[in-house]
Design a protein around this motif. Sequence first.
Motif, short mmCIF file in Angstrom:
data_model
loop_
_atom_site.label_atom_id
_atom_site.label_comp_id
_atom_site.label_asym_id
_atom_site.label_seq_id
_atom_site.Cartn_x
_atom_site.Cartn_y
_atom_site.Cartn_z
N GLU A 6 0.81 -1.22 0.00
CA GLU A 6 0.00 0.00 0.00
C GLU A 6 0.84 1.27 0.00
N MET A 7 2.15 1.13 0.01
CA MET A 7 3.03 2.29 0.14
C MET A 7 2.86 3.25 -1.04
N PRO A 8 2.59 4.52 -0.73
CA PRO A 8 2.46 5.52 -1.80
C PRO A 8 3.78 5.70 -2.55
N ASP A 9 3.68 6.09 -3.81
CA ASP A 9 4.85 6.25 -4.66
C ASP A 9 5.83 7.29 -4.12
N THR A 10 5.31 8.36 -3.49
CA THR A 10 6.22 9.38 -2.96
C THR A 10 7.14 8.78 -1.90
N ILE A 11 6.66 7.81 -1.18
CA ILE A 11 7.49 7.17 -0.15
C ILE A 11 8.41 6.13 -0.79
N LYS A 12 7.94 5.47 -1.83
CA LYS A 12 8.80 4.52 -2.55
C LYS A 12 10.01 5.24 -3.16
N ILE A 118 5.57 25.89 -1.56
CA ILE A 118 6.23 24.59 -1.52
C ILE A 118 5.20 23.48 -1.62
N ASP A 119 4.11 23.61 -0.87
CA ASP A 119 3.03 22.61 -0.93
C ASP A 119 2.51 22.48 -2.35
N LYS A 120 2.28 23.59 -3.01
CA LYS A 120 1.78 23.59 -4.39
C LYS A 120 2.80 22.94 -5.34
N ALA A 121 4.08 23.28 -5.18
CA ALA A 121 5.13 22.71 -6.03
C ALA A 121 5.26 21.20 -5.78
N ASN A 122 5.15 20.79 -4.51
CA ASN A 122 5.20 19.35 -4.19
C ASN A 122 4.08 18.60 -4.89
N LYS A 123 2.89 19.14 -4.83
CA LYS A 123 1.74 18.48 -5.48
C LYS A 123 1.95 18.38 -6.99
N ARG A 124 2.48 19.45 -7.58
CA ARG A 124 2.73 19.46 -9.03
C ARG A 124 3.78 18.41 -9.40
N GLU A 125 4.87 18.34 -8.64
CA GLU A 125 5.92 17.36 -8.94
C GLU A 125 5.43 15.92 -8.73
N THR A 126 4.63 15.71 -7.70
CA THR A 126 4.07 14.37 -7.47
C THR A 126 3.15 13.97 -8.61
N ARG A 127 2.31 14.90 -9.04
CA ARG A 127 1.41 14.63 -10.17
C ARG A 127 2.20 14.31 -11.43
N ASP A 128 3.24 15.11 -11.70
CA ASP A 128 4.08 14.87 -12.88
C ASP A 128 4.78 13.52 -12.81
N SER A 129 5.24 13.13 -11.62
CA SER A 129 5.90 11.84 -11.46
C SER A 129 4.94 10.69 -11.71
N ARG A 130 3.70 10.83 -11.24
CA ARG A 130 2.69 9.79 -11.48
C ARG A 130 2.43 9.62 -12.97
N GLU A 131 2.36 10.72 -13.67
CA GLU A 131 2.07 10.66 -15.11
C GLU A 131 3.23 10.04 -15.88
N ASN A 132 4.45 10.17 -15.36
CA ASN A 132 5.62 9.65 -16.05
C ASN A 132 5.98 8.22 -15.63
N ASP A 133 5.33 7.72 -14.58
CA ASP A 133 5.61 6.34 -14.12
C ASP A 133 4.96 5.30 -14.99
#
Length: 133
Positions: A6-12, A118-133
Amino acid sequence: MPASEEMPDTIKRSPKHAQEIWSKAHDSAVDEYGEGERAHRTAYAALKHEYEKVGDHWEKKEDSGPSDSKAEGGRGSGGESHGGVDANASKEHLYDVAQKLDISGRSTMDKDELVDAIDKANKRETRDSREND
């Protein structure tokens, strides 16, 4: 379900120690409360005491402790969560994180504005990483 499944990708994408903290807290919370959102919230709360979210992963904080007013109070308390941003850090530290995330306008921002950016940038980078995975 074990935390490893169940580990989220950000933690992986984070250091092994962060993964271990999240997994141990998650499994303990599942034993105590059962599967679901409460187990995830508990695991994140444990992680946020030692790590902060920077972009699409978690990095070790200089000093351990609650990351924001919500984390200071516990379950049912007031306060606002900032999605893993260490809102209790110094303005200088937040500026350094904003610089790492290439946030424009950071030099004119006050502490609260840095946290939000920073919170907004974190969300954007996480979203971008999900799309590229």
